[in-house]
Design an enzyme around this catalytic site. Structure first.
Site, PDB file in Angstrom:
ATOM      1  N   ARG A  80      -2.193 -11.094  -4.755  1.00 24.75           N
ATOM      2  CA  ARG A  80      -2.230  -9.650  -4.990  1.00 24.75           C
ATOM      3  C   ARG A  80      -1.439  -8.901  -3.920  1.00 24.75           C
ATOM      4  O   ARG A  80      -0.959  -7.791  -4.163  1.00 24.75           O
ATOM      5  CB  ARG A  80      -3.672  -9.141  -4.962  1.00 24.75           C
ATOM      6  N   ASN A 106       0.808  -1.229   0.000  1.00 22.33           N
ATOM      7  CA  ASN A 106       0.000   0.000   0.000  1.00 22.33           C
ATOM      8  C   ASN A 106       0.840   1.278   0.000  1.00 22.33           C
ATOM      9  O   ASN A 106       0.292   2.377  -0.127  1.00 22.33           O
ATOM     10  CB  ASN A 106      -0.966   0.005   1.186  1.00 22.33           C
ATOM     11  N   ARG A 108      -8.432  -1.563  -8.099  1.00 18.82           N
ATOM     12  CA  ARG A 108      -8.996  -0.282  -7.705  1.00 18.82           C
ATOM     13  C   ARG A 108      -7.920   0.803  -7.567  1.00 18.82           C
ATOM     14  O   ARG A 108      -8.123   1.959  -7.944  1.00 18.82           O
ATOM     15  CB  ARG A 108      -9.705  -0.494  -6.369  1.00 18.82           C
ATOM     16  N   ARG A 130     -17.285   1.041  -2.396  1.00 15.46           N
ATOM     17  CA  ARG A 130     -16.055   1.810  -2.214  1.00 15.46           C
ATOM     18  C   ARG A 130     -16.097   2.981  -3.173  1.00 15.46           C
ATOM     19  O   ARG A 130     -15.510   2.944  -4.241  1.00 15.46           O
ATOM     20  CB  ARG A 130     -14.830   0.921  -2.445  1.00 15.46           C
ATOM     21  N   VAL A 141     -14.636   0.710   9.203  1.00 18.23           N
ATOM     22  CA  VAL A 141     -14.057   1.387   8.035  1.00 18.23           C
ATOM     23  C   VAL A 141     -14.800   1.019   6.747  1.00 18.23           C
ATOM     24  O   VAL A 141     -15.137   1.898   5.951  1.00 18.23           O
ATOM     25  CB  VAL A 141     -12.543   1.076   7.914  1.00 18.23           C
ATOM     26  N   ASP A 187      -7.369  -3.873   7.587  1.00 16.58           N
ATOM     27  CA  ASP A 187      -6.682  -4.921   6.832  1.00 16.58           C
ATOM     28  C   ASP A 187      -6.166  -6.057   7.725  1.00 16.58           C
ATOM     29  O   ASP A 187      -5.628  -7.046   7.216  1.00 16.58           O
ATOM     30  CB  ASP A 187      -5.511  -4.319   6.029  1.00 16.58           C
ATOM     31  N   ASP A 231     -16.048   9.436  -4.311  1.00 11.98           N
ATOM     32  CA  ASP A 231     -16.546  10.811  -4.233  1.00 11.98           C
ATOM     33  C   ASP A 231     -15.536  11.768  -3.589  1.00 11.98           C
ATOM     34  O   ASP A 231     -15.415  12.923  -4.003  1.00 11.98           O
ATOM     35  CB  ASP A 231     -17.885  10.848  -3.462  1.00 11.98           C
TER      36      ASP A 231
HETATM   37  C1  UD1 Z   1      -6.616   1.736   1.352  1.00 16.49           C
HETATM   38  C2  UD1 Z   1      -5.822   0.458   1.273  1.00 16.49           C
HETATM   39  C3  UD1 Z   1      -6.650  -0.732   1.774  1.00 16.49           C
HETATM   40  C4  UD1 Z   1      -7.212  -0.411   3.169  1.00 16.49           C
HETATM   41  C5  UD1 Z   1      -7.904   0.926   3.190  1.00 16.49           C
HETATM   42  C6  UD1 Z   1      -8.332   1.356   4.598  1.00 16.49           C
HETATM   43  C7  UD1 Z   1      -4.364   0.868  -0.602  1.00 16.49           C
HETATM   44  C8  UD1 Z   1      -3.973   0.526  -2.001  1.00 16.49           C
HETATM   45  N1  UD1 Z   1      -5.414   0.217  -0.098  1.00 16.49           N
HETATM   46  O1  UD1 Z   1      -7.729   1.556   0.472  1.00 16.49           O
HETATM   47  O2  UD1 Z   1      -5.815  -1.874   1.821  1.00 16.49           O
HETATM   48  O3  UD1 Z   1      -8.140  -1.428   3.518  1.00 16.49           O
HETATM   49  O4  UD1 Z   1      -7.046   1.955   2.686  1.00 16.49           O
HETATM   50  O5  UD1 Z   1      -7.249   1.375   5.448  1.00 16.49           O
HETATM   51  O6  UD1 Z   1      -3.709   1.660   0.055  1.00 16.49           O
HETATM   52  N2  UD1 Z   1     -14.540   6.269   0.944  1.00 16.49           N
HETATM   53  C9  UD1 Z   1     -15.548   7.122   0.549  1.00 16.49           C
HETATM   54  N3  UD1 Z   1     -15.304   7.964  -0.510  1.00 16.49           N
HETATM   55  C10 UD1 Z   1     -14.116   7.978  -1.173  1.00 16.49           C
HETATM   56  C11 UD1 Z   1     -13.093   7.116  -0.746  1.00 16.49           C
HETATM   57  C12 UD1 Z   1     -13.341   6.260   0.306  1.00 16.49           C
HETATM   58  O7  UD1 Z   1     -16.628   7.119   1.121  1.00 16.49           O
HETATM   59  O8  UD1 Z   1     -13.966   8.763  -2.108  1.00 16.49           O
HETATM   60  C13 UD1 Z   1     -14.794   5.315   2.055  1.00 16.49           C
HETATM   61  C14 UD1 Z   1     -14.715   3.869   1.582  1.00 16.49           C
HETATM   62  O9  UD1 Z   1     -15.937   3.446   1.041  1.00 16.49           O
HETATM   63  C15 UD1 Z   1     -14.382   3.143   2.856  1.00 16.49           C
HETATM   64  C16 UD1 Z   1     -13.510   4.153   3.615  1.00 16.49           C
HETATM   65  O10 UD1 Z   1     -13.749   5.419   2.998  1.00 16.49           O
HETATM   66  O11 UD1 Z   1     -15.534   2.863   3.605  1.00 16.49           O
HETATM   67  C17 UD1 Z   1     -12.027   3.843   3.585  1.00 16.49           C
HETATM   68  O12 UD1 Z   1     -11.569   3.843   2.259  1.00 16.49           O
HETATM   69  P1  UD1 Z   1     -10.125   4.362   1.846  1.00 16.49           P
HETATM   70  O13 UD1 Z   1      -9.401   4.830   3.064  1.00 16.49           O
HETATM   71  O14 UD1 Z   1     -10.268   5.307   0.717  1.00 16.49           O
HETATM   72  O15 UD1 Z   1      -9.469   3.027   1.331  1.00 16.49           O
HETATM   73  P2  UD1 Z   1      -8.606   2.816   0.033  1.00 16.49           P
HETATM   74  O16 UD1 Z   1      -7.710   3.981  -0.186  1.00 16.49           O
HETATM   75  O17 UD1 Z   1      -9.472   2.349  -1.070  1.00 16.49           O
END
Ligand code: UD1
Length: 425
Positions: free
Chosen positions: A404, A23, A93, A122, A334, A312, A125
């Site tokens: 992965r 990550n 993603r 996920r 989360v 995670d 926005d």
């Molecule tokens: C990253 C990690 C993933 C980890 C996650 C949370 C990477 C490549 N992946 O994923 O392994 O599980 O952080 O620690 O680094 N959300 C929104 N809007 C957005 C973006 C996110 O509502 O635009 C929400 C998601 O639906 C989720 C939460 O925020 O419920 C956390 O997501 P996010 O921190 O963005 O995770 P990732 O960056 O996808």
């Protein structure tokens, strides 16, 4: 299709070296699109997700050379393609992380909607909210989710810094906005930013390229835009989730494992919870030794953004809780739908019930091997852990998820004494 066969194993013992963090590697590879000189990355893990990101970079026009020892040389001087290949984007993603760099470097970025682990909704926005605040125009075409017509396009002739408040400290949104802002005009402040160590690693890398960023690792990050970024040499931080997985392997098998190449500060919640179960945890500068207790006490966990307990590690801890005496509770805050692995543990005999965002685990029930499937990357690792303690053989299918995110997974487990083999279906 390959699968893993895991047999009930003796207590795991020995030393295992943790790889560079997936990550941290993914956003740093994406950020390599910003530099116009040679970039050398060290300790990049050999993983499917990393391979996909390298393919994405090549398709965008970067020159990438990979070496056996995990070093990667990238030159993005000639990047001129702003459109990410649909097939690649759909595989992972995190490919969406090229949006920020492309937008700021080329003035536009076009991407299909992100694929990857299916853990709840996920959305993106917050990423888009950030780009808009910087002045980008966003066009969305949402057709059939699996079709080429579904895309997001962000464009702007001139990005200008702004104050951006994130409704949730999203890791990906913080990273994408940081990368877009690094070459925007003036100052950007991201409030309620994610504080994960991988954000700090990305910030350190961007600073080496010539970026001006302060506050990464806190909830307020300030970025002063610069005109151009150059090259750098950077070593990726160790993977705290891989480290945590092997720490749990010691606890669940009654073992004694030295987990090498770690930053102990990144593992505080894992250390604390393992101590609560009765394990002895010896923390050194760069390694951690976990010696399992004679019995495992029950524990509760609640996932939270960093520095809280990492989502995670939730699946691996549920595997552990099936062996902890009495009633254990895991609360997931989360992600919305991150209990798919519970159904797989139940096939192995586990007594787990779900109540909304809580899983209640009765640890007094023995597990038995059976045929299960990895529902996502971390659940796959958790099934290996459960399989080590289950009577008989656990057959884990859909292990491409595990590949992965875990480098040489069965070799590393085997070196500690685990009975695990990869076979073709
Ligand atoms: C990253 C990690 C993933 C980890 C996650 C949370 C990477 C490549 N992946 O994923 O392994 O599980 O952080 O620690 O680094 N959300 C929104 N809007 C957005 C973006 C996110 O509502 O635009 C929400 C998601 O639906 C989720 C939460 O925020 O419920 C956390 O997501 P996010 O921190 O963005 O995770 P990732 O960056 O996808």
């Amino acid at each position: 299709m390959e699968k893993l066969l895991v047999e009930k194993s003796p207590r795991l013992t020995g030393k295992v070296r943790v790889s560079g963090a997936k990550n941290a590697s993914l956003p740093i590879l994406a950020a390599s699109l910003l530099g116009t000189e040679d970039i050398i990355l060290e300790d990049v893990p050999k993983l499917k997700d990393v391979e996909v990101m390298i393919e994405v970079l090549k398709a965008l026009g970067s020159r990438v050379e990979e070496y056996e020892d995990g070093t990667i040389l990238i030159n993005s001087k000639d990047v001129n393609n702003y459109e990410t290949n649909y097939e690649l984007m759909n595989k992972m993603r995190a490919s969406f992380l090229v949006m920020g760099p492309l937008l700021t470097r080329l003035g536009k970025a076009k991407n299909s909607l992100p694929g990857g682990c299916a853990i709840g909704t996920r959305p993106i926005d917050l990423h888009l909210k950030g780009f808009k605040s910087l002045g980008a125009k966003i066009e969305e075409s949402v057709g059939d989710i699996n079709s080429l017509e579904s895309y997001i396009m962000a464009s702007s002739d001139r990005l200008v810094g702004d104050k951006i408040y994130l409704d949730f400290p999203s890791v990906g949104a913080t990273e994408n906005i940081m990368m877009a802002a690094v070459m925007a005009e003036g100052e950007t402040v991201i409030e309620n930013a994610a504080m994960e160590p991988e954000i700090v690693d990305l910030s350190n890398f961007l600073r080496k390229l010539g970026g001006n960023i302060k506050g990464a690792g806190t909830s307020s990050i300030t970025i002063r835009g610069v005109e151009k970024l150059g090259g750098a040499r950077h070593q990726i931080i160790p993977d705290r989730i891989e480290a945590g997985t092997f720490m749990v392997a010691a606890a669940i098998t009654g073992g004694d494992i030295v987990v090498d190449n770690v930053i102990p500060d990144h593992l505080k919640p894992i250390i604390a919870k393992l101590i609560e179960t009765g394990c002895e945890v010896i923390v050194n500068d760069e390694d951690i030794r976990v010696i399992a207790g004679k019995k495992l006490n029950s524990i509760d966990i609640k996932t939270l953004p960093y520095p809280g307990f990492p989502t995670d590690m939730q699946a691996q801890f549920i595997a552990l809780m099936t062996r902890c005496e009495g009633i254990n509770v895991a609360i997931e805050t989360v992600f919305e739908n991150r209990f798919m692995h519970v159904g797989e543990f139940k096939k192995m005999g586990a007594d787990i019930s779900i109540d909304g965002r809580s899983a209640i685990i009765n640890g007094n029930v023995p597990l038995h091997g059976t045929s299960v499937r990895a529902t996502d990357l971390r659940s796959g690792a958790a099934l290996i852990l459960a399989g080590l303690t289950a009577e008989g053989v656990t057959e884990i299918n859909d292990i491409y998820h595990i590949d992965r995110g875990y480098e040489n997974v069965e070799d590393k487990f085997r070196s500690l004494g685990a009975k695990i083999t990869r076979v073709d279906n």
